[in-house]
Design an enzyme around this catalytic site. Structure first.
Site, PDB file in Angstrom:
ATOM      1  N   ASP A  53     -58.088 -17.479  57.079  1.00 37.56           N
ATOM      2  CA  ASP A  53     -59.324 -17.846  57.764  1.00 37.56           C
ATOM      3  C   ASP A  53     -59.106 -19.112  58.598  1.00 37.56           C
ATOM      4  O   ASP A  53     -58.669 -20.145  58.084  1.00 37.56           O
ATOM      5  CB  ASP A  53     -60.422 -18.062  56.734  1.00 37.56           C
ATOM      6  N   HIS A 111     -62.205 -15.953  62.032  1.00 35.22           N
ATOM      7  CA  HIS A 111     -63.319 -16.493  61.249  1.00 35.22           C
ATOM      8  C   HIS A 111     -64.580 -15.780  61.716  1.00 35.22           C
ATOM      9  O   HIS A 111     -65.017 -15.959  62.853  1.00 35.22           O
ATOM     10  CB  HIS A 111     -63.450 -18.006  61.444  1.00 35.22           C
ATOM     11  N   SER A 158     -69.785 -17.024  57.775  1.00 35.79           N
ATOM     12  CA  SER A 158     -69.405 -18.420  57.608  1.00 35.79           C
ATOM     13  C   SER A 158     -70.360 -19.132  56.632  1.00 35.79           C
ATOM     14  O   SER A 158     -70.502 -18.689  55.491  1.00 35.79           O
ATOM     15  CB  SER A 158     -69.359 -19.124  58.968  1.00 35.79           C
TER      16      SER A 158
END
Length: 387
Positions: free
Chosen positions: A279, A347, A182
């Site tokens: 995502d 994610h 991330s």
């Protein structure tokens, strides 16, 4: 393996490929490793502080056997802050202060020390770099109005942690992999080439970004919400001075070089992109941020993609198409990189055991995504150090 083989692109089928959701926790609780936090005691010499002024930190689990001289450095993720109020709030949490962080961290997925769960990296020195600056380890500024004080020192935190690890064995590394998830995956793009400056010339260095390929994309109301967010973040944290000069010198808007789609072509070190074309974070915050959907037409679709109507599915597929287009230059021209782009509503996939290496992990040619180094003809030993 042939080093000149083209980058391999794998795209999972939108309907057929199923994945465990990103928030699922390991079912192998007994196999997880808890690793102690290490504060960087001399970070103050470099002026390297978390948002609230606390010392930065990392967790190190020592390698052993054949992996004793190999290092995996994993940037922690956790979003960003782009204005004083949000950064002040963040400074009161584990995202902005080591004072509020758990002193023991679970190492799973790519950080696991279990050979059956992480066969490629289980015996490496594995490090998690804790995230407490709010700008993907890239800022260098300070805010002080006489009442409130905030340190935007991500770049210095990066430097302080690396310098603390060098005498602990990183300085004699045979192989090094810089990775992150991330906001940490974005940090991998931003610091990939810089890592090579700290290591011996004969160290084999590679980089991996998991869920860090954030798109410069219009939202459903046709606004550049994410671009505006990043521009304010870059200004507040003093990030522009630390962006790749080759990129900023070419772009009309230098701040765009915070986006991986513009920065990736300038990265010299071999790079591997792991991302979902759907995502979840980007779906919820770039494509359909709350400001673009004030009446909540996308509410049910966000909660459950199966509830999306035909028009929403088309928009999501358009987002997927734009992500693949943004990666197309890398796909066509990279000879030392690779990518695994699936269609999971996920994610971050490398830190979760379920999506990294498990019976129901995303698979290509019957190999889980963690083994895609081999599937893509790009195993670690066959990638050369960037020059």
């Amino acid at each position: 393996m042939n080093q000149n083989m083209p980058t391999q692109l794998v795209i999972g089928c939108f309907i057929a490929l199923s994945c465990a959701p990103w928030w699922v926790y390991s079912q192998n609780g007994d196999n997880r490793t808890l690793v102690n936090m290490t504060l960087v005691r001399n970070a103050s010499v470099l002026g390297a502080y978390c948002l609230d002024g606390s010392l930065p930190a990392y967790h190190l689990d020592r390698g052993f056997g054949a992996g004793a001289r190999n290092w995996l450095l994993q940037f922690e993720g956790g979003g960003w802050c782009n204005d004083i109020p949000s950064c002040l709030e963040r400074a009161k949490t584990h995202r902005g202060s080591t004072r509020f962080m758990n002193k023991l961290e679970v190492f799973s997925g790519i950080l696991s020390n279990n050979a059956s769960l992480n066969p490629d990296f289980y015996n490496w020195n594995r490090v998690k770099l804790r995230y407490c600056d709010g700008a993907s380890f890239a800022g260098d500024a300070k805010f002080d109005n006489g009442t409130s004080l905030l340190y935007f020192r991500g770049q210095r935190i990066w430097r302080a942690i690396i310098q603390d690890l060098l005498p602990k064995g990183l300085g004699q590394a045979r192989k090094a992999l810089l990775s992150g998830c991330s906001a940490g995956g974005l940090a991998s793009f931003l610091h990939c080439d810089n890592l090579t400056n700290y290591l011996p010339k004969n160290t084999s260095v590679k980089c991996l970004s998991d869920a860090g390929f954030f798109l410069d994309e219009r939202d459903i109301s046709l606004n550049h919400s994410m671009r505006s967010f990043y521009e304010s973040l870059i200004s507040l944290h003093g990030v522009e001075q630390n962006l790749d000069k080759s990129c900023t010198g070419f772009r009309y808007y230098p701040a765009q070089c915070f986006f991986p789609q513009y920065a990736l072509k300038y990265i010299r070190t071999p790079f591997f992109v792991l991302n979902s074309a759907y995502d979840v974070y980007q779906f919820h915050h770039i494509l359909v941020p709350p400001s673009a959907d004030p009446k909540g037409h996308w509410y049910h679709c966000k909660l459950n993609p199966a509830a999306c109507n035909a028009a929403q599915i088309r928009i999501l597929q358009g987002f997927r198409k734009d992500m693949l287009l943004a990666l197309s230059f890398f796909y066509r021209h990279s000879r030392r990189g690779g990518m695994f782009i699936n269609s999971c509503f996920a994610h971050c996939q490398s830190e979760s055991q379920e999506t990294w290496f498990a019976a129901d992990s995303p698979r290509v040619n019957n190999k889980p995504s963690s083994r895609y180094w081999a599937v893509a003809n790009l195993p670690f030993d066959h990638l050369t150090r960037g020059s």
